[in-house]
Design a protein around this motif. Structure first.
Motif, PDB file in Angstrom:
ATOM      1  N   PRO A  19       0.755  -1.242   0.159  1.00  0.00           N
ATOM      2  CA  PRO A  19      -0.026   0.065   0.076  1.00  0.00           C
ATOM      3  C   PRO A  19       0.759   1.275   0.196  1.00  0.00           C
ATOM      4  O   PRO A  19       1.855   1.315   0.735  1.00  0.00           O
ATOM      5  CB  PRO A  19      -0.943   0.000   1.359  1.00  0.00           C
ATOM      6  N   VAL A  20       0.336   2.217  -0.891  1.00  0.00           N
ATOM      7  CA  VAL A  20       1.382   3.464  -1.065  1.00  0.00           C
ATOM      8  C   VAL A  20       0.953   4.656  -0.126  1.00  0.00           C
ATOM      9  O   VAL A  20       1.628   5.491   0.135  1.00  0.00           O
ATOM     10  CB  VAL A  20       1.225   3.941  -2.684  1.00  0.00           C
ATOM     11  N   THR A  21      -0.182   4.507   0.647  1.00  0.00           N
ATOM     12  CA  THR A  21      -0.665   5.188   1.746  1.00  0.00           C
ATOM     13  C   THR A  21      -0.922   4.546   2.928  1.00  0.00           C
ATOM     14  O   THR A  21      -1.272   3.523   3.158  1.00  0.00           O
ATOM     15  CB  THR A  21      -1.868   6.241   1.323  1.00  0.00           C
ATOM     16  N   ASN A  22      -0.695   5.072   4.125  1.00  0.00           N
ATOM     17  CA  ASN A  22      -1.314   4.694   5.354  1.00  0.00           C
ATOM     18  C   ASN A  22      -2.647   4.451   5.365  1.00  0.00           C
ATOM     19  O   ASN A  22      -3.531   5.064   5.054  1.00  0.00           O
ATOM     20  CB  ASN A  22      -0.701   5.796   6.444  1.00  0.00           C
ATOM     21  N   ARG A  23      -3.134   3.367   5.920  1.00  0.00           N
ATOM     22  CA  ARG A  23      -4.431   3.133   5.858  1.00  0.00           C
ATOM     23  C   ARG A  23      -5.269   3.822   7.180  1.00  0.00           C
ATOM     24  O   ARG A  23      -4.783   4.088   8.009  1.00  0.00           O
ATOM     25  CB  ARG A  23      -4.892   1.778   6.174  1.00  0.00           C
ATOM     26  N   PRO A  24      -6.398   4.576   6.757  1.00  0.00           N
ATOM     27  CA  PRO A  24      -7.125   5.200   7.918  1.00  0.00           C
ATOM     28  C   PRO A  24      -7.652   4.262   9.072  1.00  0.00           C
ATOM     29  O   PRO A  24      -7.594   3.055   8.678  1.00  0.00           O
ATOM     30  CB  PRO A  24      -8.297   5.750   6.952  1.00  0.00           C
ATOM     31  N   SER A  25      -8.314   4.761   9.972  1.00  0.00           N
ATOM     32  CA  SER A  25      -8.516   4.003  10.976  1.00  0.00           C
ATOM     33  C   SER A  25     -10.002   3.354  10.604  1.00  0.00           C
ATOM     34  O   SER A  25     -10.676   3.921   9.747  1.00  0.00           O
ATOM     35  CB  SER A  25      -8.796   4.918  12.398  1.00  0.00           C
ATOM     36  N   GLN A  26     -10.285   2.401  11.576  1.00  0.00           N
ATOM     37  CA  GLN A  26     -11.661   1.896  11.241  1.00  0.00           C
ATOM     38  C   GLN A  26     -12.847   2.754  11.430  1.00  0.00           C
ATOM     39  O   GLN A  26     -13.768   2.667  10.610  1.00  0.00           O
ATOM     40  CB  GLN A  26     -12.115   0.689  12.263  1.00  0.00           C
ATOM     41  N   GLN A  27     -12.594   3.843  12.353  1.00  0.00           N
ATOM     42  CA  GLN A  27     -13.612   4.934  12.606  1.00  0.00           C
ATOM     43  C   GLN A  27     -13.672   5.684  11.462  1.00  0.00           C
ATOM     44  O   GLN A  27     -14.703   6.292  10.924  1.00  0.00           O
ATOM     45  CB  GLN A  27     -13.426   5.802  13.850  1.00  0.00           C
ATOM     46  N   GLU A  28     -12.619   5.968  10.642  1.00  0.00           N
ATOM     47  CA  GLU A  28     -12.496   6.760   9.309  1.00  0.00           C
ATOM     48  C   GLU A  28     -13.449   6.269   8.303  1.00  0.00           C
ATOM     49  O   GLU A  28     -13.984   6.644   7.723  1.00  0.00           O
ATOM     50  CB  GLU A  28     -11.132   7.361   9.206  1.00  0.00           C
ATOM     51  N   VAL A  29     -12.883   4.904   8.286  1.00  0.00           N
ATOM     52  CA  VAL A  29     -13.601   4.069   7.103  1.00  0.00           C
ATOM     53  C   VAL A  29     -15.012   4.219   7.312  1.00  0.00           C
ATOM     54  O   VAL A  29     -15.815   4.580   6.273  1.00  0.00           O
ATOM     55  CB  VAL A  29     -12.998   2.696   6.914  1.00  0.00           C
ATOM     56  N   GLU A  30     -15.532   4.016   8.402  1.00  0.00           N
ATOM     57  CA  GLU A  30     -17.044   3.727   8.827  1.00  0.00           C
ATOM     58  C   GLU A  30     -17.696   5.050   8.375  1.00  0.00           C
ATOM     59  O   GLU A  30     -18.965   5.239   7.871  1.00  0.00           O
ATOM     60  CB  GLU A  30     -17.169   3.193  10.076  1.00  0.00           C
ATOM     61  N   ALA A  31     -17.129   6.439   8.755  1.00  0.00           N
ATOM     62  CA  ALA A  31     -17.483   7.477   8.809  1.00  0.00           C
ATOM     63  C   ALA A  31     -17.683   7.857   7.110  1.00  0.00           C
ATOM     64  O   ALA A  31     -18.315   8.394   6.590  1.00  0.00           O
ATOM     65  CB  ALA A  31     -16.714   8.754   9.070  1.00  0.00           C
ATOM     66  N   ALA A  32     -16.863   7.347   6.204  1.00  0.00           N
ATOM     67  CA  ALA A  32     -16.642   7.382   4.827  1.00  0.00           C
ATOM     68  C   ALA A  32     -17.747   6.783   4.057  1.00  0.00           C
ATOM     69  O   ALA A  32     -18.440   7.130   3.269  1.00  0.00           O
ATOM     70  CB  ALA A  32     -15.406   7.127   4.197  1.00  0.00           C
ATOM     71  N   VAL A  33     -18.009   5.429   4.701  1.00  0.00           N
ATOM     72  CA  VAL A  33     -19.269   4.836   4.094  1.00  0.00           C
ATOM     73  C   VAL A  33     -20.560   5.503   4.590  1.00  0.00           C
ATOM     74  O   VAL A  33     -21.698   5.532   3.776  1.00  0.00           O
ATOM     75  CB  VAL A  33     -19.231   3.229   4.622  1.00  0.00           C
TER      76      VAL A  33
END
Length: 210
Positions: A19-33
């Motif tokens: 992966p070329v970027t740091n993965r966001p947190s679980q919380q950030e992913v859920e907010a995006a969804v």
């Protein structure tokens, strides 16, 4: 009508990419969804969607797990006790699911992979595993075809590799032109398969047998 694309070359050592970027947190992913659910026009707070952001995050970690795996490592263990066998090894109909890097919708298809060993072979399941690793990344079919062929060629150093992928793209079936059932065929040949048309024909004939 099938589209035929040959000899696609990937970026150098694409199979080693992480992966070329740091993965966001679980919380950030859920907010995006949650935002995407609102974008569809639905209500993220209704009962049926309350747990959807968590489920989507979990599904994405599974569907894109290929970024955390190295296909070259899967091919690292080979066998030299082959009783002198040095003819074509062909694994047909390797089913896979991937995702288009342009629209992030499914690509569904199967791969056919052959190689001419040079005094060593690799476990058949490893070939299928290489397909899965590349499939579990955002892809174009052309790049995936070449990536599979090149990693097998680079790691096993056989006399030649042949890869054919046939797949249906949901970005074409579900949106845009919306043509269901249309398939795309891509192929890459290296070594003897690239230089010898008769070997290409033999591979294609064996691939279609049965």
């Amino acid at each position: 009508m099938d589209a035929i694309i040959k000899n696609i070359m990937p970026a150098p050592a694409a199979y080693m990419d992480k992966p070329v970027t740091n993965r966001p947190s679980q919380q950030e992913v859920e907010a995006a969804v949650n935002i995407l659910l609102r974008w569809t026009g639905d209500d993220p707070d209704r009962e049926g969607l309350l747990d959807t952001p968590r489920r989507v995050a979990k599904a994405y970690r599974e569907m894109f797990s290929g970024y955390d795996q190295c296909p070259a490592e899967e091919l690292g263990r080979t066998f030299e006790e082959v009783a002198g066998y040095n003819d074509l090894v062909l694994v047909r109909d390797i089913q896979f699911h991937s995702h288009c890097e342009h629209h992030m919708v499914p690509i569904i298809g199967k791969a056919h992979i052959g190689y001419l060993p040079d005094n060593k072979v690799v476990g058949l399941s490893k070939i299928a595993r290489v397909v899965d690793i590349f499939a579990h990344r955002l892809q174009t079919q052309e790049a995936m075809t070449a990536q599979i062929a090149n990693v097998i060629q680079d790691v096993l150093n056989p006399r030649g590799v042949a890869v054919v992928i046939e797949a249906e793209h949901m970005c074409m079936a579900m949106r845009g032109i919306r043509k269901q059932g249309s398939t795309t065929l891509t192929s890459t040949f290296t070594g003897t398969f690239k230089d010898n048309a008769q070997e290409q024909v033999r591979f294609m004939s064996m691939m279609r047998m049965g």
